[in-house]
Motif scaffolding. Structure first.
Motif, short mmCIF file in Angstrom:
data_model
loop_
_atom_site.label_atom_id
_atom_site.label_comp_id
_atom_site.label_asym_id
_atom_site.label_seq_id
_atom_site.Cartn_x
_atom_site.Cartn_y
_atom_site.Cartn_z
N LYS A 9 0.83 -1.20 0.00
CA LYS A 9 0.00 0.00 0.00
C LYS A 9 0.87 1.25 0.00
CE LYS A 9 -0.72 -0.14 4.96
NZ LYS A 9 -1.60 -0.71 5.95
N GLN A 10 0.34 2.30 -0.61
CA GLN A 10 0.97 3.62 -0.62
C GLN A 10 -0.03 4.60 -0.02
OE1 GLN A 10 4.15 5.09 -1.67
NE2 GLN A 10 3.11 6.59 -0.39
N VAL A 11 0.37 5.23 1.07
CA VAL A 11 -0.49 6.20 1.75
C VAL A 11 -0.22 7.58 1.17
CG1 VAL A 11 -1.12 7.23 3.96
CG2 VAL A 11 -0.54 4.78 3.84
N LEU A 47 -6.69 6.05 12.54
CA LEU A 47 -5.98 5.71 11.30
C LEU A 47 -5.13 4.46 11.46
CD1 LEU A 47 -4.98 9.26 10.02
CD2 LEU A 47 -6.72 7.72 9.06
N LEU A 67 -5.74 1.60 8.82
CA LEU A 67 -4.64 1.24 7.90
C LEU A 67 -4.17 -0.20 8.10
CD1 LEU A 67 -2.67 4.59 7.94
CD2 LEU A 67 -3.82 3.56 5.96
N VAL A 100 -3.97 4.47 -0.58
CA VAL A 100 -4.83 4.86 0.53
C VAL A 100 -4.75 6.38 0.64
CG1 VAL A 100 -5.33 4.64 2.98
CG2 VAL A 100 -4.34 2.69 1.73
N ILE A 118 -5.76 9.66 2.53
CA ILE A 118 -6.25 10.19 3.80
C ILE A 118 -6.57 11.66 3.58
CG2 ILE A 118 -5.73 10.68 6.21
CD1 ILE A 118 -3.78 8.31 6.17
N TYR A 171 3.23 7.51 8.62
CA TYR A 171 2.81 6.50 7.66
C TYR A 171 3.68 6.46 6.40
CZ TYR A 171 -1.19 6.62 10.76
OH TYR A 171 -1.99 6.61 11.87
N ALA A 221 4.10 8.59 4.18
CA ALA A 221 3.14 8.95 3.14
C ALA A 221 3.67 10.04 2.22
CB ALA A 221 1.85 9.44 3.80
#
Length: 133
Positions: A2-4, A77, A81, A89, A91, A106, A108
């Protein structure tokens, strides 16, 4: 994997439109830092639809109280997450002071969405107290 992505921008700038376009090509999940406050306000009688200035003010106050007392956004979160294993993802975060903290926590990326229409609207209407930052 996943990439936040912390996404920010004025109301009506195209944040959700951008995410919709991403979803046409890959898995993308949306989270909002305001979700716990909205859920709390609904428990207290808010219909979940009306978002006038008074509701936006109260939501902002609930977010600030939650942060002060419980680090509420991060707690929410972290749980959300942990349930997502892959994809993008997004936010939604309007609180400028929180963006860097979430970015670090995160690992991110940050993304600011802007449009001329939203800039003009922002000059005359505050949709969130964070719009003054």
């Amino acid at each position: 994997m996943k990439q936040v992505i912390i996404i920010n921008g004025y109301a009506s700038s195209g944040k959700d439109t951008f995410i919709d376009m991403c979803q046409e090509h890959t898995r993308a999940t949306r989270l909002w830092t305001s979700t716990p406050a909205k859920k709390a306000l609904m428990e207290l009688g808010w219909d979940g639809v009306n978002k006038g200035a008074d509701i936006r003010y109260v939501l902002q106050q609930l977010i600030e109280m939650s942060e002060f007392m419980f680090d509420g956004t991060v707690a929410y979160l972290d749980v959300a997450l942990a349930q997502i294993s892959d994809g993008l993802v997004f936010i939604h975060c309007r609180e400028h002071g929180k963006i860097n903290r979430l970015k670090t926590r995160y690992n991110a990326k940050t993304l600011f969405i802007s449009s001329e229409r939203a800039k003009q609207l922002a000059k005359t209407t505050l949709s969130n107290t964070s719009d003054t930052c």
